[in-house]
Motif scaffolding. Structure first.
Motif, short mmCIF file in Angstrom:
data_model
loop_
_atom_site.label_atom_id
_atom_site.label_comp_id
_atom_site.label_asym_id
_atom_site.label_seq_id
_atom_site.Cartn_x
_atom_site.Cartn_y
_atom_site.Cartn_z
N PRO A 140 0.82 -1.22 0.00
CA PRO A 140 0.00 0.00 0.00
C PRO A 140 0.85 1.27 0.00
CG PRO A 140 -0.95 -1.61 1.50
CD PRO A 140 0.36 -2.19 1.03
N GLU A 141 0.52 2.16 -0.92
CA GLU A 141 1.13 3.48 -1.10
C GLU A 141 2.53 3.42 -1.71
OE1 GLU A 141 0.96 5.99 2.31
OE2 GLU A 141 -1.13 5.48 2.76
N ALA A 142 3.34 2.41 -1.38
CA ALA A 142 4.72 2.38 -1.86
C ALA A 142 4.95 1.40 -3.00
CB ALA A 142 5.67 2.04 -0.71
N GLY A 143 4.08 0.39 -3.18
CA GLY A 143 4.24 -0.56 -4.26
C GLY A 143 4.00 0.08 -5.61
N TYR A 144 4.62 -0.50 -6.64
CA TYR A 144 4.58 0.11 -7.97
C TYR A 144 3.15 0.40 -8.43
CZ TYR A 144 5.19 0.70 -12.99
OH TYR A 144 5.14 1.20 -14.27
N TYR A 145 2.26 -0.59 -8.33
CA TYR A 145 0.90 -0.39 -8.81
C TYR A 145 0.04 0.42 -7.84
CZ TYR A 145 1.71 -3.61 -12.65
OH TYR A 145 2.19 -4.20 -13.80
N GLN A 146 0.55 0.69 -6.66
CA GLN A 146 -0.20 1.47 -5.67
C GLN A 146 0.21 2.94 -5.66
OE1 GLN A 146 -2.71 -0.02 -3.79
NE2 GLN A 146 -2.30 -1.76 -5.12
N ARG A 147 1.27 3.26 -6.35
CA ARG A 147 1.77 4.65 -6.35
C ARG A 147 0.88 5.54 -7.20
NH1 ARG A 147 7.49 4.88 -5.18
NH2 ARG A 147 7.72 6.60 -6.63
N SER A 148 0.72 6.77 -6.78
CA SER A 148 -0.15 7.72 -7.48
C SER A 148 0.63 8.46 -8.56
CB SER A 148 -0.77 8.70 -6.48
OG SER A 148 -1.58 8.04 -5.56
N GLU A 149 1.02 7.72 -9.58
CA GLU A 149 1.74 8.31 -10.71
C GLU A 149 1.52 7.44 -11.93
OE1 GLU A 149 6.19 6.46 -10.00
OE2 GLU A 149 5.66 8.30 -8.93
N PRO A 150 1.67 8.02 -13.13
CA PRO A 150 1.38 7.26 -14.35
C PRO A 150 2.32 6.07 -14.53
CG PRO A 150 1.48 9.62 -14.81
CD PRO A 150 2.00 9.42 -13.41
N LYS A 151 1.74 4.94 -14.96
CA LYS A 151 2.52 3.76 -15.31
C LYS A 151 2.43 3.44 -16.79
CE LYS A 151 1.42 3.09 -10.78
NZ LYS A 151 0.39 3.89 -10.07
N LEU A 152 1.34 3.86 -17.43
CA LEU A 152 1.04 3.47 -18.80
C LEU A 152 1.20 4.65 -19.75
CD1 LEU A 152 -2.26 1.56 -17.99
CD2 LEU A 152 0.02 0.57 -18.20
N GLY A 153 1.51 4.32 -21.00
CA GLY A 153 1.55 5.34 -22.03
C GLY A 153 2.86 6.11 -22.08
N LYS A 154 2.86 7.19 -22.81
CA LYS A 154 4.07 7.98 -23.07
C LYS A 154 4.75 8.44 -21.80
CE LYS A 154 5.63 12.12 -25.55
NZ LYS A 154 5.21 13.26 -26.39
N ARG B 169 -24.41 -3.83 -17.26
CA ARG B 169 -23.90 -2.95 -16.21
C ARG B 169 -22.43 -3.28 -16.03
NH1 ARG B 169 -26.42 -7.18 -13.50
NH2 ARG B 169 -25.38 -7.92 -11.60
N PHE B 170 -21.63 -2.27 -15.72
CA PHE B 170 -20.18 -2.43 -15.71
C PHE B 170 -19.64 -2.34 -14.30
CE2 PHE B 170 -15.90 -0.62 -15.67
CZ PHE B 170 -15.23 -1.51 -16.48
N LEU B 171 -18.68 -3.22 -14.01
CA LEU B 171 -17.95 -3.21 -12.75
C LEU B 171 -16.45 -3.18 -13.06
CD1 LEU B 171 -19.88 -5.91 -10.70
CD2 LEU B 171 -19.52 -3.55 -9.98
N GLY B 172 -15.73 -2.29 -12.42
CA GLY B 172 -14.28 -2.28 -12.50
C GLY B 172 -13.72 -2.87 -11.22
N ALA B 173 -12.98 -3.98 -11.32
CA ALA B 173 -12.34 -4.61 -10.16
C ALA B 173 -10.86 -4.21 -10.20
CB ALA B 173 -12.50 -6.12 -10.21
N GLU B 174 -10.49 -3.26 -9.37
CA GLU B 174 -9.16 -2.64 -9.45
C GLU B 174 -8.61 -2.43 -8.04
OE1 GLU B 174 -5.82 -1.34 -9.97
OE2 GLU B 174 -6.81 -1.55 -11.91
N GLY B 175 -7.40 -2.93 -7.79
CA GLY B 175 -6.82 -2.86 -6.46
C GLY B 175 -6.18 -1.54 -6.10
N SER B 176 -5.88 -0.69 -7.07
CA SER B 176 -5.18 0.56 -6.82
C SER B 176 -6.16 1.72 -6.65
CB SER B 176 -4.23 0.87 -7.97
OG SER B 176 -3.83 2.23 -7.95
N PRO B 177 -6.14 2.43 -5.52
CA PRO B 177 -7.00 3.62 -5.37
C PRO B 177 -6.74 4.67 -6.45
CG PRO B 177 -6.08 2.95 -3.25
CD PRO B 177 -5.37 2.14 -4.29
N TYR B 178 -5.49 4.84 -6.81
CA TYR B 178 -5.14 5.80 -7.85
C TYR B 178 -5.79 5.44 -9.18
CZ TYR B 178 -2.09 8.11 -11.29
OH TYR B 178 -1.59 8.84 -12.36
#
Length: 370
Positions: free
Chosen positions: A29-43, A111-120
């Motif tokens: 939480p907060e420090a893991g790569y997928y939990q960090r509040s910064e872009p991971k995808l794209g340019k 109806r759509f559900l997004g199952a996503e572990g990252s708050p960001y």
């Protein structure tokens, strides 16, 4: 991150499995790569996915989901669509937009559900999917009750892109004719972490290798994605009736564990560069390994799924009409929308791009074979 790694090493006697290390690096939480509040995808991130090469992958997934909805609910009943690990929501937006524009009868009853572990990433998805707000039942953590209710009470269509490769993997090395597990421990001299071999101490891993033997050369390293396989098995237990589509990069055992792959497939990604420095800046780079689709199909069958298919992404895209998206243009402006669209399709289909390395796995639950 440093404190968490040090504490895990202390609690486990100075060494941890690589899967434990990878889980902390990606999901703390907060420090893991997928939990960090910064872009991971794209340019501006560290890597691209097929969702960032136009909307064509999303359009083909929508075509597949439409066909599944019509087969599973011929009476026109309601359908739940779940995207697992949707990141910034770009793929879900393409899927829902294609359903709305091309398959309006199906769109009207989903109806759509997004199952996503990252708050960001959940926040990014809510913002990106505002145009489909009336269809969004929730963008929640994967273990939320609303997801369980959809699995239990609804006909559910699930899709995920580059999900399985992000599950933590176990690392093994062939030594004196046997497989040894590679553990992570501190390196006092270098002041960093390192891998060190030791006996396989997990009965689940030993049982898997006994049931699915892998021959290797002396010194060869491999990955075993037990966590991803366990997720697939659990999905089969949870899902009552539905369809699953998983797109990712990987292959069968004969290729993944071939003699030319002496160091395995694990890579670290940062700023669109890949290398094997997975102990560099833990938590600030992606760690990922190829998916063994042969093993995934076997586990899916044991979990109650039927009609399990694995094909290349290229074949999937062609089968679901991507060539019909090619646009005529005069070629005078290479930056015209038509030229851009054609280049995106070409990039998705070329063998030196994503088309052959990437696979699409589909499976059904609770439906009689035709």
């Amino acid at each position: 991150m440093e404190e968490a790694l040090a504490e895990r090493l202390r609690l486990q006697g100075g060494r941890m499995t690589f899967a434990d290390y990878m889980e902390l690096c990606l999901y703390l939480p907060e420090a893991g790569y997928y939990q960090r509040s910064e872009p991971k995808l794209g340019k501006n991130g560290d890597f691209y996915t097929s969702a960032h090469i136009g909307s064509f992958m999303g359009g083909c997934i929508a075509a597949s989901l439409d066909a599944a909805a019509r087969r599973l609910t011929p009476d026109g009943g309601d359908v739940a669509i779940v995207e697992w690990g949707g990141g910034d929501g770009r793929l879900a937006e393409a899927v829902l937009s294609e359903l709305r524009d091309v398959y309006p009868e199906t769109y009207a009853r989903v109806r759509f559900l997004g199952a996503e572990g990252s708050p960001y990433h959940r926040a990014l998805q809510r913002e990106r999917l505002r145009g489909h707000e009336e269809k969004i039942e929730g963008i929640v953590e994967p273990d939320d009750d609303i997801v369980e209710r959809a699995f239990r009470d609804s006909t559910t269509l699930i899709f995920a892109n580059e999900l399985l490769d992000a599950f933590p993997v176990r690392r093994l090395v062939r030594a004196r004719g046997e497989w040894m597990e590679l553990y992570v421990e501190g390196d006092p001299a270098a002041g960093t972490l390192r891998e060190a071999p030791g006996p396989i101490g997990d009965a689940r891993l030993a049982a898997w290798l006994a049931a699915h033997p892998v021959r290797g050369k002396e010194g060869q390293r491999i990955e075993v994605g037990l966590a991803g396989l366990e997720w697939l098995s659990a999905l089969g237990r949870r899902l009552r009736r539905g369809f699953v589509l998983l797109a990712d990069y990987g292959d069968v055992s004969a290729e993944l564990y071939a003699p030319h792959r002496m160091t395995g497939t694990l890579l670290a990604y940062r700023k669109h560069a890949a290398d094997e420095a997975w102990f560099r800046e833990p938590g600030e780079q992606d760690l990922t390994a190829h998916v063994n689709f042969e093993w995934c199909a076997a586990v899916a069958g044991e979990a109650g799924f039927g009609e399990i298919g694995v094909t290349t992404q290229k074949s999937f895209l062609v089968e679901h009409g991507i060539l019909n998206k090619l646009r005529n243009h005069d070629g005078a402006d290479p930056f015209s929308p038509e030229a851009r669209a054609n280049r995106a399709i070409r990039q998705l289909l070329l063998s030196d791009g994503m088309s052959e390395l990437f696979k699409v796995m589909t499976m059904w639950k609770g439906v009689d074979a035709e």
